[in-house]
Design an enzyme around this catalytic site. Structure first.
Site, PDB file in Angstrom:
ATOM      1  N   HIS A  11       0.834  -1.196   0.000  1.00  0.00           N
ATOM      2  CA  HIS A  11       0.000   0.000   0.000  1.00  0.00           C
ATOM      3  C   HIS A  11       0.871   1.249   0.000  1.00  0.00           C
ATOM      4  O   HIS A  11       1.629   1.484   0.940  1.00  0.00           O
ATOM      5  CB  HIS A  11      -0.897  -0.028   1.245  1.00  0.00           C
ATOM      6  CG  HIS A  11      -1.969   0.993   1.259  1.00  0.00           C
ATOM      7  ND1 HIS A  11      -2.033   1.985   2.218  1.00  0.00           N
ATOM      8  CD2 HIS A  11      -3.023   1.207   0.437  1.00  0.00           C
ATOM      9  CE1 HIS A  11      -3.089   2.740   2.002  1.00  0.00           C
ATOM     10  NE2 HIS A  11      -3.693   2.283   0.923  1.00  0.00           N
ATOM     11  N   HIS A  55      -0.675  10.829  -1.913  1.00  0.00           N
ATOM     12  CA  HIS A  55      -1.947  10.434  -1.308  1.00  0.00           C
ATOM     13  C   HIS A  55      -2.772  11.604  -0.809  1.00  0.00           C
ATOM     14  O   HIS A  55      -3.961  11.738  -1.144  1.00  0.00           O
ATOM     15  CB  HIS A  55      -1.709   9.470  -0.141  1.00  0.00           C
ATOM     16  CG  HIS A  55      -2.963   9.085   0.578  1.00  0.00           C
ATOM     17  ND1 HIS A  55      -3.439   9.783   1.672  1.00  0.00           N
ATOM     18  CD2 HIS A  55      -3.839   8.079   0.362  1.00  0.00           C
ATOM     19  CE1 HIS A  55      -4.562   9.231   2.086  1.00  0.00           C
ATOM     20  NE2 HIS A  55      -4.832   8.183   1.321  1.00  0.00           N
TER      21      HIS A  55
END
Length: 232
Positions: A11, A55
């Site tokens: 991730h 992100h």
């Protein structure tokens, strides 16, 4: 269609040491490839519409500076380092060149301010269409999935879901209701649904989650199951 067997995904890359391989850095992606892990990453626009891998909306947590990614051009973003490393915010094209089809990708389309950006979809597929490697896409925003359903129906697409009323301090309550209940899946027809792992086992109206996706996702094509948990 290209297939793969791995069910393990790094991730934001295989990160951990903020001084060497921070999240969503080229080094974190390089380490994931070397370990044979699939990669989940996040894309959004810089001010000059370069697709960057990052992100958060804000630069503060990862780069320690004020402002949003969209406040800076690509060249300006290069003055900031990721965490305590010497890594910089990479371009999506750089990541694709690095991975080069060696491991599968899950590409999350970010929508800062919960605003759908058609241009991001169009520019991203301009890079992904010639890319010789397996990938799928996902997003919290249903319009991203709908765009792919209409324009790239063969690309596997996933709906991200969380407890929006708990995790978002601001926003329209009717939007949160639609997203939590996943009623938009009736139109977008996602191939898989990924829940926030903090609320694993407690989805809102789980009977909707069970029936409002296409079910056409083969584990060999996206490395997992049609319903999954993810820490966002």
């Amino acid at each position: 269609m290209l297939t793969y067997k791995t069910k393990l995904f790094a991730h934001r890359g295989l990160h951990g040491d903020p001084a060497q391989a921070p999240e969503n850095s080229l080094e974190a992606f390089r380490r994931a490839v070397e370990a044979g892990y699939g990669i989940e990453l996040d894309i959004q626009f810089s001010r000059d519409r370069q697709i960057v891998v990052f992100h958060d909306d804000s630069l503060e947590r990862v780069c320690g500076v004020c402002g949003r990614v969209s406040d800076y051009t690509w060249e300006e973003l290069q003055q900031f380092t990721l965490r305590t490393s010497q890594e910089r915010i990479p371009l999506f094209s750089q990541v694709l060149d690095l991975v080069d089809g060696q491991v599968p990708l899950i590409v999350e389309f970010k929508t800062p301010g919960n605003r759908f950006n058609r241009q991001l979809c169009e520019d991203a597929v301009a890079l992904l269409d010639p890319y010789n490697g397996p990938y799928c896409i996902e997003s919290f925003h249903p319009e991203v999935l709908y765009w792919f359903r209409r324009n790239r129906p063969l690309v596997r697409r996933g709906q991200l879901c969380t407890k929006f009323f708990r995790t978002h301090a601001r926003g329209l309550r009717w939007q949160f209701f639609l997203l939590e209940t996943q009623l938009s899946n009736l139109v977008t027809k996602p191939d898989f649904i990924a829940y926030d792992a903090r609320f694993r086992g407690r989805p809102v109206l789980p009977f909707l989650a069970a029936f409002l996706y296409t079910g056409r996702l083969d584990p060999a094509q996206c490395g997992g199951h049609s319903g999954s948990s993810e820490r966002f």
